[in-house]
Design a protein around this motif. Structure first.
Motif, PDB file in Angstrom:
ATOM      1  N   LEU A 197       5.183 -28.431 -22.528  1.00  0.00           N
ATOM      2  CA  LEU A 197       4.052 -27.539 -22.296  1.00  0.00           C
ATOM      3  C   LEU A 197       2.794 -28.192 -22.863  1.00  0.00           C
ATOM      4  N   HIS A 198       1.763 -28.270 -22.052  1.00  0.00           N
ATOM      5  CA  HIS A 198       0.507 -28.884 -22.493  1.00  0.00           C
ATOM      6  C   HIS A 198      -0.637 -28.341 -21.642  1.00  0.00           C
ATOM      7  N   GLY A 199      -1.851 -28.631 -22.052  1.00  0.00           N
ATOM      8  CA  GLY A 199      -3.015 -28.139 -21.334  1.00  0.00           C
ATOM      9  C   GLY A 199      -4.026 -29.226 -21.063  1.00  0.00           C
ATOM     10  N   HIS A 200      -4.953 -28.893 -20.180  1.00  0.00           N
ATOM     11  CA  HIS A 200      -6.025 -29.815 -19.809  1.00  0.00           C
ATOM     12  C   HIS A 200      -7.329 -29.048 -19.667  1.00  0.00           C
ATOM     13  N   ASN A 201      -8.406 -29.760 -19.835  1.00  0.00           N
ATOM     14  CA  ASN A 201      -9.728 -29.285 -19.446  1.00  0.00           C
ATOM     15  C   ASN A 201     -10.004 -29.925 -18.088  1.00  0.00           C
ATOM     16  N   TYR A 202      -9.635 -29.210 -17.053  1.00  0.00           N
ATOM     17  CA  TYR A 202      -9.725 -29.732 -15.694  1.00  0.00           C
ATOM     18  C   TYR A 202     -11.170 -29.759 -15.213  1.00  0.00           C
ATOM     19  N   VAL A 203     -11.450 -30.745 -14.375  1.00  0.00           N
ATOM     20  CA  VAL A 203     -12.706 -30.817 -13.639  1.00  0.00           C
ATOM     21  C   VAL A 203     -12.337 -30.834 -12.161  1.00  0.00           C
ATOM     22  N   VAL A 204     -12.958 -29.961 -11.393  1.00  0.00           N
ATOM     23  CA  VAL A 204     -12.740 -29.881  -9.944  1.00  0.00           C
ATOM     24  C   VAL A 204     -14.064 -30.211  -9.278  1.00  0.00           C
ATOM     25  N   ILE A 205     -14.053 -31.210  -8.407  1.00  0.00           N
ATOM     26  CA  ILE A 205     -15.266 -31.578  -7.674  1.00  0.00           C
ATOM     27  C   ILE A 205     -15.010 -31.376  -6.186  1.00  0.00           C
ATOM     28  N   VAL A 206     -15.828 -30.531  -5.600  1.00  0.00           N
ATOM     29  CA  VAL A 206     -15.740 -30.244  -4.173  1.00  0.00           C
ATOM     30  C   VAL A 206     -16.836 -31.029  -3.467  1.00  0.00           C
ATOM     31  N   GLU A 207     -16.448 -31.715  -2.404  1.00  0.00           N
ATOM     32  CA  GLU A 207     -17.408 -32.471  -1.595  1.00  0.00           C
ATOM     33  C   GLU A 207     -17.516 -31.803  -0.227  1.00  0.00           C
ATOM     34  N   LEU A 208     -18.746 -31.633   0.225  1.00  0.00           N
ATOM     35  CA  LEU A 208     -19.015 -31.112   1.563  1.00  0.00           C
ATOM     36  C   LEU A 208     -19.825 -32.160   2.316  1.00  0.00           C
ATOM     37  N   ALA A 209     -19.581 -32.267   3.610  1.00  0.00           N
ATOM     38  CA  ALA A 209     -20.259 -33.286   4.413  1.00  0.00           C
ATOM     39  C   ALA A 209     -20.678 -32.702   5.754  1.00  0.00           C
ATOM     40  N   ALA A 210     -21.786 -33.211   6.271  1.00  0.00           N
ATOM     41  CA  ALA A 210     -22.273 -32.799   7.585  1.00  0.00           C
ATOM     42  C   ALA A 210     -23.087 -33.937   8.197  1.00  0.00           C
ATOM     43  N   GLU A 211     -23.016 -34.030   9.501  1.00  0.00           N
ATOM     44  CA  GLU A 211     -23.830 -35.031  10.193  1.00  0.00           C
ATOM     45  C   GLU A 211     -25.288 -34.624  10.241  1.00  0.00           C
ATOM     46  N   ASN A 212     -25.531 -33.318  10.268  1.00  0.00           N
ATOM     47  CA  ASN A 212     -26.894 -32.806  10.341  1.00  0.00           C
ATOM     48  C   ASN A 212     -27.113 -31.764   9.259  1.00  0.00           C
ATOM     49  N   LEU A 213     -28.336 -31.623   8.826  1.00  0.00           N
ATOM     50  CA  LEU A 213     -28.680 -30.612   7.841  1.00  0.00           C
ATOM     51  C   LEU A 213     -28.947 -29.287   8.532  1.00  0.00           C
ATOM     52  N   ASN A 214     -28.740 -28.191   7.806  1.00  0.00           N
ATOM     53  CA  ASN A 214     -29.013 -26.882   8.394  1.00  0.00           C
ATOM     54  C   ASN A 214     -30.525 -26.629   8.425  1.00  0.00           C
ATOM     55  N   ASP A 215     -30.929 -25.465   8.871  1.00  0.00           N
ATOM     56  CA  ASP A 215     -32.346 -25.156   9.024  1.00  0.00           C
ATOM     57  C   ASP A 215     -33.115 -25.185   7.708  1.00  0.00           C
ATOM     58  N   ASP A 216     -32.405 -25.023   6.592  1.00  0.00           N
ATOM     59  CA  ASP A 216     -33.044 -25.069   5.273  1.00  0.00           C
ATOM     60  C   ASP A 216     -33.065 -26.476   4.682  1.00  0.00           C
ATOM     61  N   GLY A 217     -32.499 -27.448   5.401  1.00  0.00           N
ATOM     62  CA  GLY A 217     -32.484 -28.825   4.922  1.00  0.00           C
ATOM     63  C   GLY A 217     -31.297 -29.144   4.028  1.00  0.00           C
ATOM     64  N   PHE A 218     -30.255 -28.323   4.085  1.00  0.00           N
ATOM     65  CA  PHE A 218     -29.068 -28.493   3.251  1.00  0.00           C
ATOM     66  C   PHE A 218     -27.850 -28.843   4.097  1.00  0.00           C
ATOM     67  N   VAL A 219     -26.859 -29.499   3.470  1.00  0.00           N
ATOM     68  CA  VAL A 219     -25.505 -29.494   4.018  1.00  0.00           C
ATOM     69  C   VAL A 219     -24.997 -28.065   3.904  1.00  0.00           C
ATOM     70  N   ARG A 220     -25.143 -27.505   2.718  1.00  0.00           N
ATOM     71  CA  ARG A 220     -24.880 -26.093   2.418  1.00  0.00           C
ATOM     72  C   ARG A 220     -25.575 -25.824   1.095  1.00  0.00           C
ATOM     73  N   ASP A 221     -26.114 -24.650   0.944  1.00  0.00           N
ATOM     74  CA  ASP A 221     -26.765 -24.258  -0.307  1.00  0.00           C
ATOM     75  C   ASP A 221     -25.715 -24.224  -1.412  1.00  0.00           C
ATOM     76  N   TYR A 222     -25.986 -24.871  -2.535  1.00  0.00           N
ATOM     77  CA  TYR A 222     -25.033 -24.882  -3.655  1.00  0.00           C
ATOM     78  C   TYR A 222     -24.655 -23.465  -4.089  1.00  0.00           C
ATOM     79  N   HIS A 223     -25.578 -22.554  -3.978  1.00  0.00           N
ATOM     80  CA  HIS A 223     -25.305 -21.171  -4.371  1.00  0.00           C
ATOM     81  C   HIS A 223     -24.183 -20.553  -3.526  1.00  0.00           C
ATOM     82  N   ASP A 224     -24.018 -21.035  -2.309  1.00  0.00           N
ATOM     83  CA  ASP A 224     -22.954 -20.534  -1.435  1.00  0.00           C
ATOM     84  C   ASP A 224     -21.563 -20.786  -2.021  1.00  0.00           C
TER      85      ASP A 224
END
Length: 119
Positions: free
Chosen positions: A29-56
């Motif tokens: 039995l042991h524990g970790h301080n995990y880090v999760v990194i999510v990557e999002l990709a798009a060929e074009n930016l949305n109308d706001d100039g984002f791949v996706r708003d980080y707040h989403d």
């Protein structure tokens, strides 16, 4: 050409890979301080100039905090093969259902180790 963004999330949790030989450090039995990194990709930016708003991505933070943080992952998933690779695939699948731009998820147990799921 793709635009790519990432966002990092943190959680602390325990697990036990009890299917490994008894002398393997991860069998205990042991524990970790995990880090999760999510990557999002798009060929074009949305109308706001984002791949996706980080707040989403706030629902992912809530999901991690409420379901995984300060929990025993074997109990959360109901099995003992909760590896970083397993977590990367789990979070990828969760994110892809909600954020179609999801292109990969990386999970770290330590500052020197990473697992990635990228279909």
């Amino acid at each position: 050409m793709m635009y790519r963004i990432t966002k990092e999330f943190h959680l602390s949790a325990s697990h036990q890979l009890d299917h490994l030989p008894a002398d393997h450090q991860c069998a205990r039995l042991h524990g970790h301080n995990y880090v999760v990194i999510v990557e999002l990709a798009a060929e074009n930016l949305n109308d706001d100039g984002f791949v996706r708003d980080y707040h989403d991505l706030s629902p992912l933070k809530r999901y991690i905090d409420e379901t995984f943080d300060h929990r025993h992952l074997n109990d959360v998933f109901g099995h003992s093969k909760v590896t970083s690779e397993f977590l990367a695939r789990h979070f990828y699948d969760w994110c892809k259902q909600r954020f179609p731009e999801t292109s990969s998820v990386r999970v770290s147990e330590t500052p020197k180790t990473w697992a990635e799921y990228r279909p």
